[in-house]
Scaffold this motif. Structure first.
Motif, PDB file in Angstrom:
ATOM      1  N   ILE A 138       0.852  -1.185   0.000  1.00  0.00           N
ATOM      2  CA  ILE A 138       0.000   0.000   0.000  1.00  0.00           C
ATOM      3  C   ILE A 138       0.890   1.238   0.000  1.00  0.00           C
ATOM      4  CG2 ILE A 138      -1.754   1.299   1.253  1.00  0.00           C
ATOM      5  CD1 ILE A 138      -2.685  -1.341   2.474  1.00  0.00           C
ATOM      6  N   VAL A 145      -2.554   0.652  -4.526  1.00  0.00           N
ATOM      7  CA  VAL A 145      -2.343  -0.673  -3.950  1.00  0.00           C
ATOM      8  C   VAL A 145      -1.815  -1.615  -5.020  1.00  0.00           C
ATOM      9  CG1 VAL A 145      -3.440  -2.690  -2.893  1.00  0.00           C
ATOM     10  CG2 VAL A 145      -4.143  -0.394  -2.194  1.00  0.00           C
ATOM     11  N   PHE A 159      -9.826   1.586  -0.399  1.00  0.00           N
ATOM     12  CA  PHE A 159      -8.415   1.827  -0.079  1.00  0.00           C
ATOM     13  C   PHE A 159      -8.248   2.072   1.427  1.00  0.00           C
ATOM     14  CE2 PHE A 159      -4.835   4.630   0.751  1.00  0.00           C
ATOM     15  CZ  PHE A 159      -3.813   4.024   0.034  1.00  0.00           C
ATOM     16  N   THR A 163      -6.259  -0.368   4.065  1.00  0.00           N
ATOM     17  CA  THR A 163      -5.180   0.221   4.863  1.00  0.00           C
ATOM     18  C   THR A 163      -5.418  -0.019   6.354  1.00  0.00           C
ATOM     19  OG1 THR A 163      -4.777   1.945   3.204  1.00  0.00           O
ATOM     20  CG2 THR A 163      -3.961   2.365   5.433  1.00  0.00           C
TER      21      THR A 163
END
Length: 224
Positions: A138, A145, A159, A163
């Motif tokens: 990431i 990614v 995303f 994360t």
């Protein structure tokens, strides 16, 4: 890198020692306080405290009062410890801006893992802009990614969700906790919205999607 300082507040000296020993072993400096008033004195006298581990039930001033006072001046991360697993307590903690809420008895190793995750999330533990976990990379700065070196196209929330999972790998996360952290307290819909996002995220991750495990009746956990 300079060692980060953590304030541990609990009226039980054995509990403070247990937490302190694990934190020192993990590379942190630790300051201790035995009640709420002493905690505030430590906080105001030492300007470089990176995180507070705060017990709820204490003499002189309880954890809620301490947290409320600190929130008038600072957004320093706070983890609340309590012997009571009351949902109302947890909701009150989140309203006060508590970052984590852990019921006693707890695993010191899990506490350290959650502290590290919070400090990473608040960009105190590391200046690194990349997270790597079992073939998942990431790039937080580029908002990109890669899985096994190949880019995948994620929405903004997908995303942020991935994360959050990677930063908290190995930790069971409730749907409510995911909403509070990924949606930043501003989403008031059904917590089941998490299920929809996880389903889409898993499909985009291919085989790596199997790393996101469902914890029935609670939420999810990312396992390496």
């Amino acid at each position: 890198m300079e060692r980060l300082k953590i304030l541990v507040v609990d009226d039980e000296s054995r509990m403070r020692k247990l937490v302190r020993d694990f934190l020192v072993k993990a590379g942190y400096d630790v300051v201790e306080a035995g009640d709420g008033e002493e905690a505030l004195d430590c906080f105001y006298n030492q300007k470089d405290i990176a995180l507070i581990v705060l017990d709820v039930m204490m003499p002189k001033m309880d954890g809620w009062q301490v947290c409320r006072e600190i929130r008038n001046y600072s957004k320093v991360p706070v983890i609340m410890l309590t012997a009571r697993g009351d949902e109302q307590d947890e909701l009150q903690g989140f309203k006060l801006g508590v970052d984590e809420y852990i019921s006693k008895p707890f695993s010191p190793k899990i506490l350290v893992a959650r502290i590290e995750a919070i400090l990473r999330r608040t960009n105190q533990a590391s200046d690194e802009e990349k997270l790597i976990c079992n073939g998942i990379e990431i790039d937080k700065a580029a908002h990109q990614v890669f899985i096994d070196g190949k880019p995948i196209d994620l929405s903004y929330k997908e995303f942020e969700l991935l994360t959050y999972f990677v930063e908290n790998k190995g930790i069971a996360l409730s749907r409510e906790k995911i909403l509070n952290n990924v949606w930043n307290y501003d989403y008031f819909g059904d917590a089941r919205t998490i299920d929809t996002h996880v389903k889409k995220l898993r499909s985009k991750m291919g085989e790596k999607g199997e790393m996101i495990k469902t914890i029935w009746g609670m939420g999810y956990k990312l396992e390496e």
